[in-house]
Design a protein around this motif. Structure first.
Motif, PDB file in Angstrom:
ATOM      1  N   GLY A 102       2.937  10.639   7.753  1.00 35.48           N
ATOM      2  CA  GLY A 102       3.375  11.178   6.467  1.00 35.48           C
ATOM      3  C   GLY A 102       2.388  10.937   5.340  1.00 35.48           C
ATOM      4  N   ARG A 103       2.662  11.568   4.213  1.00 33.54           N
ATOM      5  CA  ARG A 103       1.738  11.493   3.072  1.00 33.54           C
ATOM      6  C   ARG A 103       1.563  10.078   2.542  1.00 33.54           C
ATOM      7  N   ALA A 104       2.598   9.258   2.675  1.00 34.68           N
ATOM      8  CA  ALA A 104       2.503   7.885   2.169  1.00 34.68           C
ATOM      9  C   ALA A 104       2.560   6.859   3.307  1.00 34.68           C
ATOM     10  N   HIS A 105       2.348   7.306   4.535  1.00 38.32           N
ATOM     11  CA  HIS A 105       2.405   6.383   5.666  1.00 38.32           C
ATOM     12  C   HIS A 105       1.151   5.523   5.737  1.00 38.32           C
ATOM     13  N   VAL A 106       1.343   4.254   6.084  1.00 38.97           N
ATOM     14  CA  VAL A 106       0.233   3.309   6.229  1.00 38.97           C
ATOM     15  C   VAL A 106       0.407   2.568   7.546  1.00 38.97           C
ATOM     16  N   ASN A 107      -0.615   2.596   8.397  1.00 34.93           N
ATOM     17  CA  ASN A 107      -0.574   1.806   9.630  1.00 34.93           C
ATOM     18  C   ASN A 107      -0.768   0.329   9.311  1.00 34.93           C
ATOM     19  N   ARG A 108      -0.367  -0.530  10.232  1.00 38.61           N
ATOM     20  CA  ARG A 108      -0.556  -1.963  10.028  1.00 38.61           C
ATOM     21  C   ARG A 108      -0.860  -2.634  11.351  1.00 38.61           C
ATOM     22  N   LEU A 140       0.821  -1.202   0.000  1.00 41.14           N
ATOM     23  CA  LEU A 140       0.000   0.000   0.000  1.00 41.14           C
ATOM     24  C   LEU A 140       0.861   1.260   0.000  1.00 41.14           C
ATOM     25  N   THR A 141       1.978   1.205   0.691  1.00 44.48           N
ATOM     26  CA  THR A 141       2.888   2.349   0.711  1.00 44.48           C
ATOM     27  C   THR A 141       3.463   2.621  -0.668  1.00 44.48           C
ATOM     28  N   VAL A 142       3.853   1.563  -1.363  1.00 42.09           N
ATOM     29  CA  VAL A 142       4.368   1.719  -2.733  1.00 42.09           C
ATOM     30  C   VAL A 142       3.301   2.335  -3.631  1.00 42.09           C
ATOM     31  N   GLU A 143       2.057   1.906  -3.453  1.00 43.62           N
ATOM     32  CA  GLU A 143       0.969   2.477  -4.255  1.00 43.62           C
ATOM     33  C   GLU A 143       0.795   3.966  -3.962  1.00 43.62           C
ATOM     34  N   ARG A 144       0.879   4.345  -2.704  1.00 41.62           N
ATOM     35  CA  ARG A 144       0.727   5.764  -2.353  1.00 41.62           C
ATOM     36  C   ARG A 144       1.877   6.590  -2.899  1.00 41.62           C
ATOM     37  N   LEU A 145       3.070   6.030  -2.855  1.00 45.99           N
ATOM     38  CA  LEU A 145       4.215   6.750  -3.410  1.00 45.99           C
ATOM     39  C   LEU A 145       4.057   6.956  -4.913  1.00 45.99           C
ATOM     40  N   ALA A 146       3.545   5.939  -5.591  1.00 46.06           N
ATOM     41  CA  ALA A 146       3.313   6.075  -7.026  1.00 46.06           C
ATOM     42  C   ALA A 146       2.314   7.189  -7.306  1.00 46.06           C
ATOM     43  N   GLU A 147       1.283   7.279  -6.464  1.00 53.68           N
ATOM     44  CA  GLU A 147       0.298   8.356  -6.617  1.00 53.68           C
ATOM     45  C   GLU A 147       0.914   9.728  -6.397  1.00 53.68           C
ATOM     46  N   LEU A 148       1.990   9.778  -5.603  1.00 57.98           N
ATOM     47  CA  LEU A 148       2.682  11.031  -5.340  1.00 57.98           C
ATOM     48  C   LEU A 148       3.786  11.310  -6.356  1.00 57.98           C
ATOM     49  N   TRP A 204       7.079  11.950   3.467  1.00 62.18           N
ATOM     50  CA  TRP A 204       7.004  10.668   2.787  1.00 62.18           C
ATOM     51  C   TRP A 204       6.380   9.580   3.666  1.00 62.18           C
ATOM     52  N   ILE A 205       7.190   8.664   4.207  1.00 68.23           N
ATOM     53  CA  ILE A 205       6.616   7.482   4.859  1.00 68.23           C
ATOM     54  C   ILE A 205       6.773   7.485   6.378  1.00 68.23           C
ATOM     55  N   GLY A 206       7.197   8.606   6.958  1.00 69.60           N
ATOM     56  CA  GLY A 206       7.253   8.709   8.410  1.00 69.60           C
ATOM     57  C   GLY A 206       5.857   8.672   9.007  1.00 69.60           C
ATOM     58  N   THR A 207       5.773   8.469  10.316  1.00 68.26           N
ATOM     59  CA  THR A 207       4.477   8.412  10.984  1.00 68.26           C
ATOM     60  C   THR A 207       3.669   9.675  10.679  1.00 68.26           C
ATOM     61  N   ALA A 220      13.133   7.427  22.233  1.00 69.21           N
ATOM     62  CA  ALA A 220      13.786   7.943  21.024  1.00 69.21           C
ATOM     63  C   ALA A 220      12.869   8.948  20.332  1.00 69.21           C
ATOM     64  N   ALA A 221      12.927  10.201  20.759  1.00 68.78           N
ATOM     65  CA  ALA A 221      12.010  11.226  20.259  1.00 68.78           C
ATOM     66  C   ALA A 221      12.160  11.470  18.764  1.00 68.78           C
ATOM     67  N   ARG A 222      13.346  11.248  18.225  1.00 66.78           N
ATOM     68  CA  ARG A 222      13.538  11.483  16.789  1.00 66.78           C
ATOM     69  C   ARG A 222      12.754  10.500  15.926  1.00 66.78           C
ATOM     70  N   ARG A 223      12.309   9.392  16.532  1.00 67.19           N
ATOM     71  CA  ARG A 223      11.533   8.405  15.801  1.00 67.19           C
ATOM     72  C   ARG A 223      10.027   8.698  15.845  1.00 67.19           C
ATOM     73  N   GLY A 224       9.612   9.622  16.690  1.00 64.88           N
ATOM     74  CA  GLY A 224       8.189   9.910  16.860  1.00 64.88           C
ATOM     75  C   GLY A 224       7.846   9.981  18.337  1.00 64.88           C
ATOM     76  N   PRO A 225       6.590   9.775  18.690  1.00 62.87           N
ATOM     77  CA  PRO A 225       6.189   9.847  20.107  1.00 62.87           C
ATOM     78  C   PRO A 225       6.948   8.827  20.951  1.00 62.87           C
ATOM     79  N   VAL A 226       7.355   9.247  22.142  1.00 62.54           N
ATOM     80  CA  VAL A 226       8.059   8.334  23.044  1.00 62.54           C
ATOM     81  C   VAL A 226       7.048   7.518  23.836  1.00 62.54           C
ATOM     82  N   VAL A 227       7.517   6.415  24.413  1.00 65.73           N
ATOM     83  CA  VAL A 227       6.653   5.558  25.219  1.00 65.73           C
ATOM     84  C   VAL A 227       6.463   6.216  26.590  1.00 65.73           C
TER      85      VAL A 227
END
Length: 282
Positions: free
Chosen positions: A160-166, A103-111, A155-158, A192-199
Motif C-alpha cells: 500500500g501507499r503507506a506500507h512499510v516493511n520491517r 515511519l507509517t505515521v509519517e507516510r500517512l501524514a504525507e498523504l 493505505w497500510i496493506g501490503t 488466508a488469501a484475504r490477508r495477502g499472499p498465502v504460504v
C-alpha cells in the motif's frame, strides 16, 4: 473440552487487558485459552493472576516472520521466555515494530491523514505498537470508516501507499529457535488469501522438516477449500491441525471460541513442550 489457541490482548494489538480476555474466555465456555500477543509475553502475568476457575492458560506468542516480501506468522506455545537467543530476537522485533509504526505515521501524514505518533502510542497503552493501532487512529481521524479499511493498497496493506516493511525472522530459523527454547510452533492462518499472499505448500513442508508441530487450519480467514487443503497437507507431512479464534477484542467482534482445537491435539502439544507448562487457576 473447548480449546482456543490464538488470542490477543492490549499487551500487543488487542483491545482488552489480559485479565478481561481470560474472563471473557470463561464466559464464552472455553476450558483452555492461549494468549499469543505479537512478539511479547508481557500479558501473561496479568492473565495468570486473573484466571477464573475452570480455565487453563497456555502461555504463547505470535512471532513475526518474513521470507522475501511475504510476512508469515508463527504461533509459539509453552517456550522458555528467558532463553537468551529467542529473548534477544523478541526485543529486536518489538523495536522494529515501533520503527515501522513511526515511519507509517509519517507516510500517512504525507498523504494528508491527520494521525500523530502520540495518538497511536496512546492507543497502544504502553504495549508494542502495531498496524491495528494505526488503523484505529485513522478511524478516529475520519480517514476511514472502519479499521479493516486501512489494510488495503490505498493505505497500510501490503504494498500500500503507506506500507512499510520491517525486520522479521526467517520462519525456519524461528521454528528452530522455538524448539531450542522448549516451545511448540504452529503456523498461523497460512492460507488466508484475504490477508495477502498465502504460504506456499513447499514452504510448509520445509518448516515441517525444521520442527513445525502443526498448522492453524480452522480460522475464520480460511474458506472451505483452504481448510481442506491444509488438512490434506498436514496429513501428508505428519502435522497437527489446530483451530483458533485469533480474537483481538473489539477489532474482531469479540469472537473468542468461534474456532477450537481438538483436545487430543492439545494433549499432544502439551506433551511436546519442555519450556513451560499450562497454568490453571489456584
Amino acid at each position: 473440552m473447548r480449546i482456543d489457541l490464538h488470542s490477543h490482548s492490549d499487551a500487543s494489538d488487542g483491545t482488552q487487558p489480559p485479565a478481561d480476555v481470560v474472563r471473557r474466555a470463561r464466559e464464552r465456555g472455553l476450558d483452555v485459552l492461549a494468549l499469543t500477543d505479537h512478539d511479547t509475553v508481557a500479558g501473561h502475568r496479568e492473565a495468570a493472576a486473573a484466571l477464573p476457575g475452570g480455565l487453563t492458560l497456555v502461555p504463547g506468542m505470535e512471532l513475526s516472520c518474513r521470507r522475501g516480501d511475504q510476512g508469515i506468522h508463527l504461533l509459539a506455545y509453552l517456550f522458555d521466555p528467558a532463553e537468551p537467543e529467542l529473548r534477544a530476537e523478541c526485543v529486536r522485533l518489538r523495536e522494529a515494530r515501533e520503527t515501522r509504526a513511526r515511519l507509517t505515521v509519517e507516510r500517512l501524514a504525507e498523504l494528508g491523514v491527520p494521525v500523530t505518533w502520540t495518538q497511536v502510542a496512546e492507543l497502544a497503552a504502553g504495549g508494542p505498537v502495531g498496524r491495528p493501532h494505526i488503523a484505529r487512529a485513522m478511524v478516529a481521524a475520519g480517514a476511514i470508516a472502519a479499521p479493516d479499511l486501512a489494510f488495503t493498497p490505498e493505505w497500510i496493506g501490503t504494498g500500500g501507499r503507506a506500507h512499510v516493511n520491517r525486520y522479521a525472522l526467517d520462519p525456519v530459523r524461528a521454528v528452530r529457535l522455538l524448539r531450542a527454547a522448549g516451545g511448540v510452533p504452529v503456523l498461523a492462518h497460512p492460507k488466508a488469501a484475504r490477508r495477502g499472499p498465502v504460504v506456499p505448500d513447499e514452504w510448509i513442508a520445509e518448516l515441517a522438516g525444521a520442527g513445525l508441530f502443526g498448522v492453524e487450519a480452522d480460522h475464520l480467514d480460511h474458506d472451505g477449500p483452504a481448510r481442506a487443503r491444509l488438512r490434506g497437507l498436514a496429513a501428508e507431512l505428519g502435522l497437527a491441525v489446530t483451530g483458533s479464534s485469533d480474537d483481538h477484542g473489539e477489532l474482531t467482534g469479540h469472537r473468542l471460541g468461534c474456532e477450537t482445537t481438538d483436545p487430543e491435539v492439545y494433549e499432544r502439544l502439551v506433551a511436546e513442550a519442555t519450556g513451560a507448562a499450562p497454568i490453571s487457576a489456584s
